[in-house]
Design a protein around this motif. Sequence first.
Motif, PDB file in Angstrom:
ATOM      1  N   VAL A 180       0.790  -1.263   0.025  1.00  0.00           N
ATOM      2  CA  VAL A 180      -0.023   0.067  -0.144  1.00  0.00           C
ATOM      3  C   VAL A 180       0.985   1.212   0.086  1.00  0.00           C
ATOM      4  N   ALA A 305      -7.004   0.582   3.539  1.00  0.00           N
ATOM      5  CA  ALA A 305      -6.669  -0.341   3.017  1.00  0.00           C
ATOM      6  C   ALA A 305      -5.903  -1.552   3.632  1.00  0.00           C
ATOM      7  N   GLN A 309      -7.729  -5.399   4.816  1.00  0.00           N
ATOM      8  CA  GLN A 309      -7.068  -6.535   3.750  1.00  0.00           C
ATOM      9  C   GLN A 309      -6.535  -7.479   5.072  1.00  0.00           C
ATOM     10  N   ALA A 450      -8.356  -3.773  -3.611  1.00  0.00           N
ATOM     11  CA  ALA A 450      -8.539  -4.827  -2.457  1.00  0.00           C
ATOM     12  C   ALA A 450      -8.432  -6.177  -3.069  1.00  0.00           C
TER      13      ALA A 450
END
Length: 509
Positions: A180, A305, A309, A450
């Motif tokens: 990320v 994110a 995740q 994602a």
Amino acid sequence: MEILLGLLVSLVLTSAVLLVHLYKAIRAGNKRLPLPPGPPGLPIVGNLFDIPRTTPWIGYRDMSKKYGSLMCLRALGRTVIVIGDARTAVDLLEKRSVTYADRPVLNVVRLTGWDWNFVFARYGQRWRERRRMFWQYFRPDAVCNYRERQRDGVQRLLSGLLASPQKLSEHLRFSLTAIVLGSIYGMEIAEEDPHIATFEKGLESIEFLISSSLLEYVPAIVGRVPAWLPGTGVLRRVAEIREAVSSIRNTPWGYSKDASRTGDRQHCIAHSIIERLSHAEDEVNLAHAQEDIAKDAAGTAYAAAVDTQFATLQRFFVAMSLYPDVQRKAQAELEQVIGQNRMPEAEDRDRLPYVNALIKETLRWYPALPTGVARSALTDDEYNGYRIPKGATVILNAWAIMHDDKVYPDPERFSPERFLKDGAVDPEVMDPASLVFGIGRRICPGRYFADTTMFALIASVLHSFEISPRLDDDGRPVATRPHAATGIISRFEDWHCTVKPRSSLETEI
């Protein structure tokens, strides 16, 4: 002719007056409609003590069984509407998406400094500007630009698990953070990078938003009480959180700006935006405004994110340890399609229906955001004879919908087969992604990033490792009991398992 024209004008005016009266009558009638059913409340506080403090998705589900899939609670003058089935969710949040595109004003969001995060922003120009910039870089045709970062994150995870599988949690979080931060800011991080600890402290504060949810029903003046007074420890914690939250927005952006000045430009979102803004130097005010939008959008992408995740991949590891038959089927498909001499790539995905179904089931089994992020009704609305008042907080119980046995039979079982028919993904079965990433105007704009990240990590781990239950002191397997902790982003409390290379000795985690 003049007489006919006069009559026509009179008819039009009379019709307009009648329509206005009819509209007012309907509005008045709507206000007389009952609120959706719900538990009876106490004097003054209403349903304040009926609002579940722990695992609210289960509490709301149980109440919905008694009061219906559209349920209402009242607390200190505030109205909370809970949606508990897919049809109602689509009818209200998708078909009437503008009406339910707002967010409630949350005291704890402002107190903890998260008000720059457009996930929590009110519906309006500010939200649209940030979401528009976010979407430019995370739309379906853009996420392919981050494959190299995803491959790097996969390699970090696999290498970490091979060297020290007992550190599964640390390796998983590090690989996600690397993907990320690299994709958004071009940051190259080490596993012990000091910035990570600061960012983690800010991300952990998101859970404070749900643990302190009852503050929303207390007057906002609580935020102005001096933190040094006895009994105000929660406010002292808020002050500490604000600094960490600010670092999420400002520190990585500053890193990207410094790298751009020195010519060390990585292929990433921030550098692309900074390059574009550099051409607006003759319009300084515009450039500053656009940079604020960009910092908010980029910071939101990072904040949204990593934790979601991480929570989803926790589910994957636990499910594989509990359902070895599912793991074997996925690995057999990977061996048949990929072979043993290379790793899975994005181009292989269409030929891996079982792995795709497994990812869908991972999203469904225990959604990472079980009740999503609350909405707020922008106007008065009516649904099936019930009134939903303007300003009502609207909660989508995604967990309850994902565990509706009418939609997903035997919902507690992890079964990718429910999404398959004749060897392919069945389009007739509701895709969990249509709800767990949100719905309507507030659907998550980062869902495609994602999805591709989850595929890269899950397919590669299945291809390379065997996942099984942890072992006790006598070497006997101990099955994990899935239990999701209370939080906006809900993590599994116990997710210990054994991870070993598919051709090596097992190592306990």
